[in-house]
Design a protein around this motif. Structure first.
Motif, short mmCIF file in Angstrom:
data_model
loop_
_atom_site.label_atom_id
_atom_site.label_comp_id
_atom_site.label_asym_id
_atom_site.label_seq_id
_atom_site.Cartn_x
_atom_site.Cartn_y
_atom_site.Cartn_z
N SER A 292 15.37 11.01 -23.77
CA SER A 292 14.70 11.16 -25.07
C SER A 292 15.38 12.23 -25.93
N LEU A 293 15.72 13.36 -25.30
CA LEU A 293 16.38 14.43 -26.08
C LEU A 293 17.72 13.95 -26.62
N HIS A 294 18.42 13.11 -25.82
CA HIS A 294 19.73 12.63 -26.25
C HIS A 294 19.62 11.52 -27.29
N LYS A 295 18.73 10.55 -27.01
CA LYS A 295 18.68 9.38 -27.89
C LYS A 295 17.74 9.56 -29.10
N VAL A 296 16.58 10.18 -28.88
CA VAL A 296 15.62 10.31 -29.99
C VAL A 296 15.93 11.54 -30.85
N ASP A 297 16.29 12.65 -30.17
CA ASP A 297 16.55 13.88 -30.94
C ASP A 297 18.01 14.06 -31.31
N GLY A 298 18.84 13.22 -30.72
CA GLY A 298 20.26 13.26 -31.06
C GLY A 298 20.99 14.50 -30.55
N LEU A 299 20.48 15.10 -29.46
CA LEU A 299 21.16 16.28 -28.91
C LEU A 299 22.37 15.84 -28.07
N SER A 300 23.39 16.69 -28.06
CA SER A 300 24.56 16.40 -27.23
C SER A 300 24.21 16.70 -25.76
N TYR A 301 25.05 16.24 -24.83
CA TYR A 301 24.80 16.50 -23.40
C TYR A 301 24.73 18.02 -23.15
N GLN A 302 25.60 18.75 -23.85
CA GLN A 302 25.64 20.21 -23.71
C GLN A 302 24.29 20.83 -24.12
N GLU A 303 23.77 20.35 -25.26
CA GLU A 303 22.50 20.89 -25.76
C GLU A 303 21.33 20.50 -24.84
N VAL A 304 21.36 19.25 -24.36
CA VAL A 304 20.31 18.80 -23.43
C VAL A 304 20.33 19.68 -22.18
N ALA A 305 21.55 19.97 -21.70
CA ALA A 305 21.70 20.81 -20.49
C ALA A 305 21.10 22.20 -20.73
N GLN A 306 21.31 22.74 -21.92
CA GLN A 306 20.75 24.07 -22.23
C GLN A 306 19.22 24.03 -22.27
N VAL A 307 18.68 22.98 -22.88
CA VAL A 307 17.22 22.87 -22.97
C VAL A 307 16.62 22.69 -21.57
N VAL B 20 7.26 27.68 -39.01
CA VAL B 20 6.59 26.39 -38.81
C VAL B 20 7.15 25.36 -39.79
N GLU B 21 7.24 25.75 -41.05
CA GLU B 21 7.68 24.78 -42.06
C GLU B 21 9.13 24.35 -41.88
N SER B 22 9.95 25.25 -41.34
CA SER B 22 11.36 24.85 -41.15
C SER B 22 11.59 24.09 -39.85
N ARG B 23 10.69 24.26 -38.87
CA ARG B 23 10.91 23.63 -37.56
C ARG B 23 9.90 22.55 -37.19
N GLN B 24 8.90 22.30 -38.02
CA GLN B 24 7.86 21.35 -37.65
C GLN B 24 8.41 19.93 -37.41
N GLY B 25 9.37 19.52 -38.19
CA GLY B 25 9.96 18.19 -38.05
C GLY B 25 10.66 18.04 -36.71
N MET B 26 11.44 19.05 -36.37
CA MET B 26 12.20 19.04 -35.12
C MET B 26 11.26 18.93 -33.91
N VAL B 27 10.22 19.80 -33.93
CA VAL B 27 9.28 19.82 -32.80
C VAL B 27 8.50 18.50 -32.73
N TYR B 28 8.02 18.06 -33.89
CA TYR B 28 7.21 16.83 -33.93
C TYR B 28 8.02 15.64 -33.41
N ASN B 29 9.28 15.54 -33.83
CA ASN B 29 10.12 14.43 -33.42
C ASN B 29 10.33 14.42 -31.90
N THR B 30 10.57 15.61 -31.33
CA THR B 30 10.76 15.72 -29.87
C THR B 30 9.50 15.31 -29.13
N VAL B 31 8.37 15.86 -29.60
CA VAL B 31 7.09 15.58 -28.95
C VAL B 31 6.76 14.09 -29.07
#
Lengths: 190, 111
Positions: free
Chosen positions: A144-159, A22-33
């Motif tokens: 949102s995943l691309h612009k807000v979370d900064g994921l690449s197209y490849q990563e967005v495709a995986q998600v 939780v402590e290592s991933r809370q920022g990532m999850v919160y930002n996406t949500v």
């Protein structure tokens, strides 16, 4: 490697492993949500729900995808479920309101600005977030995943469990729709 | 044309307003709040189960179910006993008739 060990420990029910994850991933999850639900309080609630789901379903994680991809998927699904539920509630409140009930539609602030936006971009970002809200679900998620979370197209495709070409197309259509909405907004307020 | 390009650049500027965004973080002590929520939901599910068990309808329903089960077991045992009694009477009767006929045959052969 460390995360792999944490996941194994969590599968065995170790609470300290859950705390570390939780402590290592809370920022990532919160930002996406936050990018999807566009409200800080709702984002906190949904983020908590995401981690409860992680705790309950960690045994289902087989390691076929990266842990972060799996986590992003849960975050996106939970956010979309939350938004659908909120829309249903709003519609119900509107209908009961027609019959004289005092149920007020849930407060939905229209002027959300992500706290990480630079000060000189805040006004533009406010308009953009308002327009993002009106996008179809899959375009909204991809954008949102691309612009807000900064994921690449490849990563967005995986998600999103789709192809890179499909993501490119979704983001292209999202940009076109946003342009059209912003143009209308610009013409209305001139 | 000029106005159009002006609009285009404005839209591009709006679209790029998310560039260089710093990721947001939840408020401090997120894990503590999460833990409290998990404990609360665990407690509330136990409380819900307790409330259900304490409901008069549940108590009455369970009582009726136990009585019905009792009745069924009692009835099936009685039926079994009845069948057994009938069977033993039939056996006695057939034994008596076979003994009787054997006696009669002996009487005919050795008067």
């Amino acid at each position: 490697m460390v995360e792999q060990l944490l996941i194994e420990r969590l599968k065995q029910g170790e609470e300290s492993a859950f705390k570390d994850i939780v402590e290592s991933r809370q920022g990532m999850v919160y930002n996406t949500v936050l990018g999807l639900v566009q409200n800080a309080e709702d984002a906190e609630d949904v983020t908590q729900e995401v981690f409860i789901k992680v705790f309950e379903s960690i045994r289902q994680f087989k390691g076929e995808s990266a842990f972060s991809t799996w986590l992003y998927r849960i975050a996106v699904t939970t956010s979309l479920e939350f938004l659908r539920k909120k829309r249903r509630k709003k519609r119900f409140a509107f209908v009961t309101g027609l019959f004289g009930d005092n149920n007020q539609p849930a407060y939905d602030p229209a002027d959300f600005v992500h706290p990480g936006i630079q000060l000189d971009n805040r006004e533009n970002a406010r308009m953009l977030f308002q327009a993002i809200k009106k996008l179809p679900e899959n375009q909204r998620v991809a954008f949102s995943l691309h612009k807000v979370d900064g994921l690449s197209y490849q990563e967005v495709a995986q998600v999103m469990e789709t192809t890179v070409a499909a993501v490119e197309s979704l983001i292209h259509r999202a940009r076109q729709n946003l342009k059209k909405m912003l143009k209308d907004h610009y013409n209305e307020n001139r | 044309m000029n106005k159009h390009s002006h609009n285009e650049s404005d839209f591009e500027k709006i679209l790029s307003s998310l560039d260089g965004l710093t990721p947001a973080e939840p408020r401090p002590f997120f894990y503590t709040r999460l833990q409290a929520r998990m404990m609360k939901s665990e407690q509330s599910s136990i409380q819900r189960a307790m409330k259900l068990v304490a409901k008069p309808a549940f108590v009455l329903g369970t009582g009726i179910l136990v009585l019905l089960l009792n009745g069924y077991i009692l009835f099936s045992k009685l039926e079994q006993k009845q069948v057994q009694a009938e069977e033993s009477t039939q056996m006695l009767a057939s034994e008596y008739t076979s003994l009787n006929s054997h006696w009669n045959e002996n009487l005919v052969e050795n008067p």
